[in-house]
Design a protein around this motif. Structure first.
Motif, PDB file in Angstrom:
ATOM      1  N   GLY A 104      46.359  -0.067 -41.987  1.00 28.50           N
ATOM      2  CA  GLY A 104      46.053  -0.603 -43.308  1.00 28.50           C
ATOM      3  C   GLY A 104      44.802  -1.468 -43.343  1.00 28.50           C
ATOM      4  N   VAL A 105      43.879  -1.246 -42.413  1.00 37.74           N
ATOM      5  CA  VAL A 105      42.640  -2.024 -42.346  1.00 37.74           C
ATOM      6  C   VAL A 105      41.523  -1.236 -43.022  1.00 37.74           C
ATOM      7  CG1 VAL A 105      40.919  -3.053 -40.807  1.00 37.74           C
ATOM      8  CG2 VAL A 105      43.347  -3.101 -40.170  1.00 37.74           C
ATOM      9  N   PRO A 106      40.898  -1.810 -44.077  1.00 39.67           N
ATOM     10  CA  PRO A 106      39.815  -1.087 -44.747  1.00 39.67           C
ATOM     11  C   PRO A 106      38.566  -1.016 -43.853  1.00 39.67           C
ATOM     12  CG  PRO A 106      40.150  -3.232 -45.763  1.00 39.67           C
ATOM     13  CD  PRO A 106      41.206  -3.086 -44.714  1.00 39.67           C
ATOM     14  N   TYR A 107      37.863   0.085 -43.960  1.00 42.16           N
ATOM     15  CA  TYR A 107      36.659   0.303 -43.166  1.00 42.16           C
ATOM     16  C   TYR A 107      35.791   1.326 -43.878  1.00 42.16           C
ATOM     17  CZ  TYR A 107      38.508   4.835 -41.891  1.00 42.16           C
ATOM     18  OH  TYR A 107      38.977   6.117 -41.958  1.00 42.16           O
ATOM     19  N   THR A 108      34.558   1.459 -43.417  1.00 41.94           N
ATOM     20  CA  THR A 108      33.652   2.500 -43.883  1.00 41.94           C
ATOM     21  C   THR A 108      33.056   3.163 -42.661  1.00 41.94           C
ATOM     22  OG1 THR A 108      33.059   1.141 -45.797  1.00 41.94           O
ATOM     23  CG2 THR A 108      31.614   2.985 -45.297  1.00 41.94           C
ATOM     24  N   ARG A 109      32.982   4.464 -42.674  1.00 46.32           N
ATOM     25  CA  ARG A 109      32.298   5.168 -41.587  1.00 46.32           C
ATOM     26  C   ARG A 109      30.809   4.892 -41.711  1.00 46.32           C
ATOM     27  NH1 ARG A 109      35.090   9.766 -39.418  1.00 46.32           N
ATOM     28  NH2 ARG A 109      33.222  10.021 -38.126  1.00 46.32           N
ATOM     29  N   GLY A 110      30.132   4.882 -40.601  1.00 47.80           N
ATOM     30  CA  GLY A 110      28.707   4.613 -40.604  1.00 47.80           C
ATOM     31  C   GLY A 110      27.983   5.352 -39.501  1.00 47.80           C
ATOM     32  N   ARG A 111      26.684   5.169 -39.499  1.00 51.81           N
ATOM     33  CA  ARG A 111      25.830   5.825 -38.517  1.00 51.81           C
ATOM     34  C   ARG A 111      24.797   4.831 -38.013  1.00 51.81           C
ATOM     35  NH1 ARG A 111      25.963  11.549 -40.078  1.00 51.81           N
ATOM     36  NH2 ARG A 111      27.441  11.702 -41.786  1.00 51.81           N
ATOM     37  N   ALA A 112      24.401   5.023 -36.777  1.00 53.84           N
ATOM     38  CA  ALA A 112      23.338   4.219 -36.200  1.00 53.84           C
ATOM     39  C   ALA A 112      22.297   5.156 -35.604  1.00 53.84           C
ATOM     40  CB  ALA A 112      23.888   3.290 -35.121  1.00 53.84           C
ATOM     41  N   ALA A 113      21.046   4.781 -35.725  1.00 55.86           N
ATOM     42  CA  ALA A 113      19.962   5.462 -35.023  1.00 55.86           C
ATOM     43  C   ALA A 113      19.657   4.592 -33.812  1.00 55.86           C
ATOM     44  CB  ALA A 113      18.733   5.583 -35.921  1.00 55.86           C
ATOM     45  N   LEU A 114      19.878   5.146 -32.618  1.00 60.30           N
ATOM     46  CA  LEU A 114      19.686   4.394 -31.380  1.00 60.30           C
ATOM     47  C   LEU A 114      18.444   4.891 -30.648  1.00 60.30           C
ATOM     48  CD1 LEU A 114      23.295   4.420 -29.861  1.00 60.30           C
ATOM     49  CD2 LEU A 114      22.267   2.694 -31.347  1.00 60.30           C
ATOM     50  N   ARG A 115      17.668   3.969 -30.114  1.00 56.22           N
ATOM     51  CA  ARG A 115      16.557   4.322 -29.231  1.00 56.22           C
ATOM     52  C   ARG A 115      17.060   4.146 -27.808  1.00 56.22           C
ATOM     53  NH1 ARG A 115      12.756   0.608 -30.290  1.00 56.22           N
ATOM     54  NH2 ARG A 115      12.084   1.718 -32.136  1.00 56.22           N
ATOM     55  N   PRO A 116      17.346   5.269 -27.118  1.00 59.89           N
ATOM     56  CA  PRO A 116      17.911   5.170 -25.771  1.00 59.89           C
ATOM     57  C   PRO A 116      16.850   4.856 -24.726  1.00 59.89           C
ATOM     58  CG  PRO A 116      17.599   7.467 -26.341  1.00 59.89           C
ATOM     59  CD  PRO A 116      17.194   6.653 -27.555  1.00 59.89           C
ATOM     60  N   THR A 117      17.319   4.575 -23.516  1.00 55.64           N
ATOM     61  CA  THR A 117      16.399   4.381 -22.403  1.00 55.64           C
ATOM     62  C   THR A 117      15.693   5.699 -22.104  1.00 55.64           C
ATOM     63  OG1 THR A 117      18.090   4.892 -20.768  1.00 55.64           O
ATOM     64  CG2 THR A 117      17.840   2.566 -21.396  1.00 55.64           C
ATOM     65  N   VAL A 118      14.616   5.630 -21.380  1.00 50.86           N
ATOM     66  CA  VAL A 118      13.742   6.780 -21.171  1.00 50.86           C
ATOM     67  C   VAL A 118      14.456   7.957 -20.499  1.00 50.86           C
ATOM     68  CG1 VAL A 118      12.804   5.962 -18.970  1.00 50.86           C
ATOM     69  CG2 VAL A 118      11.439   7.471 -20.434  1.00 50.86           C
ATOM     70  N   HIS A 119      15.377   7.711 -19.599  1.00 52.85           N
ATOM     71  CA  HIS A 119      16.030   8.798 -18.877  1.00 52.85           C
ATOM     72  C   HIS A 119      17.336   9.278 -19.519  1.00 52.85           C
ATOM     73  CE1 HIS A 119      13.079   8.392 -15.780  1.00 52.85           C
ATOM     74  NE2 HIS A 119      13.337   7.105 -15.680  1.00 52.85           N
ATOM     75  N   ALA A 120      17.850   8.557 -20.488  1.00 53.93           N
ATOM     76  CA  ALA A 120      19.150   8.890 -21.071  1.00 53.93           C
ATOM     77  C   ALA A 120      19.115  10.197 -21.849  1.00 53.93           C
ATOM     78  CB  ALA A 120      19.642   7.754 -21.957  1.00 53.93           C
ATOM     79  N   ALA A 121      18.159  10.358 -22.743  1.00 50.23           N
ATOM     80  CA  ALA A 121      18.141  11.542 -23.608  1.00 50.23           C
ATOM     81  C   ALA A 121      18.017  12.843 -22.814  1.00 50.23           C
ATOM     82  CB  ALA A 121      17.050  11.430 -24.661  1.00 50.23           C
ATOM     83  N   PRO A 122      17.133  12.959 -21.834  1.00 51.15           N
ATOM     84  CA  PRO A 122      17.097  14.209 -21.063  1.00 51.15           C
ATOM     85  C   PRO A 122      18.421  14.480 -20.337  1.00 51.15           C
ATOM     86  CG  PRO A 122      15.093  12.962 -20.690  1.00 51.15           C
ATOM     87  CD  PRO A 122      16.029  12.076 -21.458  1.00 51.15           C
ATOM     88  N   HIS A 123      19.055  13.446 -19.833  1.00 51.62           N
ATOM     89  CA  HIS A 123      20.354  13.609 -19.167  1.00 51.62           C
ATOM     90  C   HIS A 123      21.405  14.110 -20.165  1.00 51.62           C
ATOM     91  CE1 HIS A 123      23.899  12.865 -16.768  1.00 51.62           C
ATOM     92  NE2 HIS A 123      24.352  12.063 -17.717  1.00 51.62           N
ATOM     93  N   TRP A 124      21.463  13.482 -21.349  1.00 49.57           N
ATOM     94  CA  TRP A 124      22.426  13.894 -22.360  1.00 49.57           C
ATOM     95  C   TRP A 124      22.171  15.334 -22.794  1.00 49.57           C
ATOM     96  CZ3 TRP A 124      21.401   8.842 -25.479  1.00 49.57           C
ATOM     97  CH2 TRP A 124      22.080   7.776 -24.876  1.00 49.57           C
ATOM     98  N   ARG A 125      20.895  15.669 -23.011  1.00 46.09           N
ATOM     99  CA  ARG A 125      20.555  17.021 -23.459  1.00 46.09           C
ATOM    100  C   ARG A 125      21.020  18.052 -22.418  1.00 46.09           C
ATOM    101  NH1 ARG A 125      17.505  17.920 -27.582  1.00 46.09           N
ATOM    102  NH2 ARG A 125      16.234  16.044 -27.421  1.00 46.09           N
ATOM    103  N   SER A 126      20.800  17.760 -21.150  1.00 46.26           N
ATOM    104  CA  SER A 126      21.232  18.656 -20.072  1.00 46.26           C
ATOM    105  C   SER A 126      22.757  18.786 -20.034  1.00 46.26           C
ATOM    106  CB  SER A 126      20.708  18.133 -18.735  1.00 46.26           C
ATOM    107  OG  SER A 126      21.250  18.869 -17.675  1.00 46.26           O
ATOM    108  N   THR A 127      23.449  17.653 -20.155  1.00 43.91           N
ATOM    109  CA  THR A 127      24.913  17.658 -20.114  1.00 43.91           C
ATOM    110  C   THR A 127      25.491  18.445 -21.287  1.00 43.91           C
ATOM    111  OG1 THR A 127      24.893  15.515 -19.009  1.00 43.91           O
ATOM    112  CG2 THR A 127      26.956  16.168 -20.058  1.00 43.91           C
TER     113      THR A 127
END
Length: 195
Positions: A104-127
């Protein structure tokens, strides 16, 4: 991935990333409208019964459902399979919404634009590629991340932490902009969208 470098205009990220993030729909765990998904949903939600309060249950989401590649759409019955208790930030956010609704807790869904560390995005894309999961959420300079607004505060269900909004840092990177579902992006003072 530029590793957080600034665009020649001095802005944090370009209109291509904004279009990419805006094209991503809100994640919802699907339901077959059959007993399989009723049982799967009940199985997953029962796993939170050992935590006595809503805050502890929210914090347990990444313990119960590990973060990882998700092939959408995902149904409750598939998510509940013993070797499947893995979900991305969309699964975590929708699951947090389920727990908050039950409490019964009110909330709103949301989004964030994150600037990841330099090596994170290539790792995530590969995974994600190895799992045949969609990697649309990974932009050139920022990544899409689903969060919730609870009262006046932002909650990251994947990292199980509160954050102050744009300009904050979470483990995955710097929060460049945030928005509640249905509202406009709120960039930080130094980070404005390219028009």
């Amino acid at each position: 991935m530029s590793g957080g470098s600034q665009h020649p205009s001095g802005l944090a990220f370009g209109s291509g990333d904004r279009r990419r993030l805006d094209s991503i729909g809100l994640s919802r765990i699907s339901h077959h409208r059959d007993a399989c998904c009723d049982e799967g949903r009940s199985f997953i939600l029962r796993r939170f019964d050992r935590w006595v309060d809503t805050g502890s249950r929210l914090a347990a989401i990444p313990l119960v459902v590990a973060w990882g590649p998700t092939r959408w759409p995902i149904h409750w019955c598939r998510l509940a399979e013993p070797d499947e208790l893995v979900g991305d930030c969309g699964v975590h956010a929708d699951l947090a919404g389920e727990l908050l609704t039950l409490a019964g807790v009110p909330y709103t869904r949301g989004r964030a634009a994150l600037r990841p560390t330099v090596h994170a995005a290539p790792h995530w894309r590969s995974t994600w590629s190895e799992s045949d999961a969609d990697d649309t959420w990974i932009g050139d300079d920022v990544v899409h991340h689903e969060v919730l607004r609870i009262g006046a505060r932002w909650w990251d269900p994947t990292e199980a932490c509160w954050f102050a909004g744009q300009g904050s840092h979470v483990l995955a990177g710097q929060v460049v902009a945030v928005r509640e579902e249905g509202a406009d992006w709120q960039p930080g003072a130094a980070d404005q969208w390219t028009r």
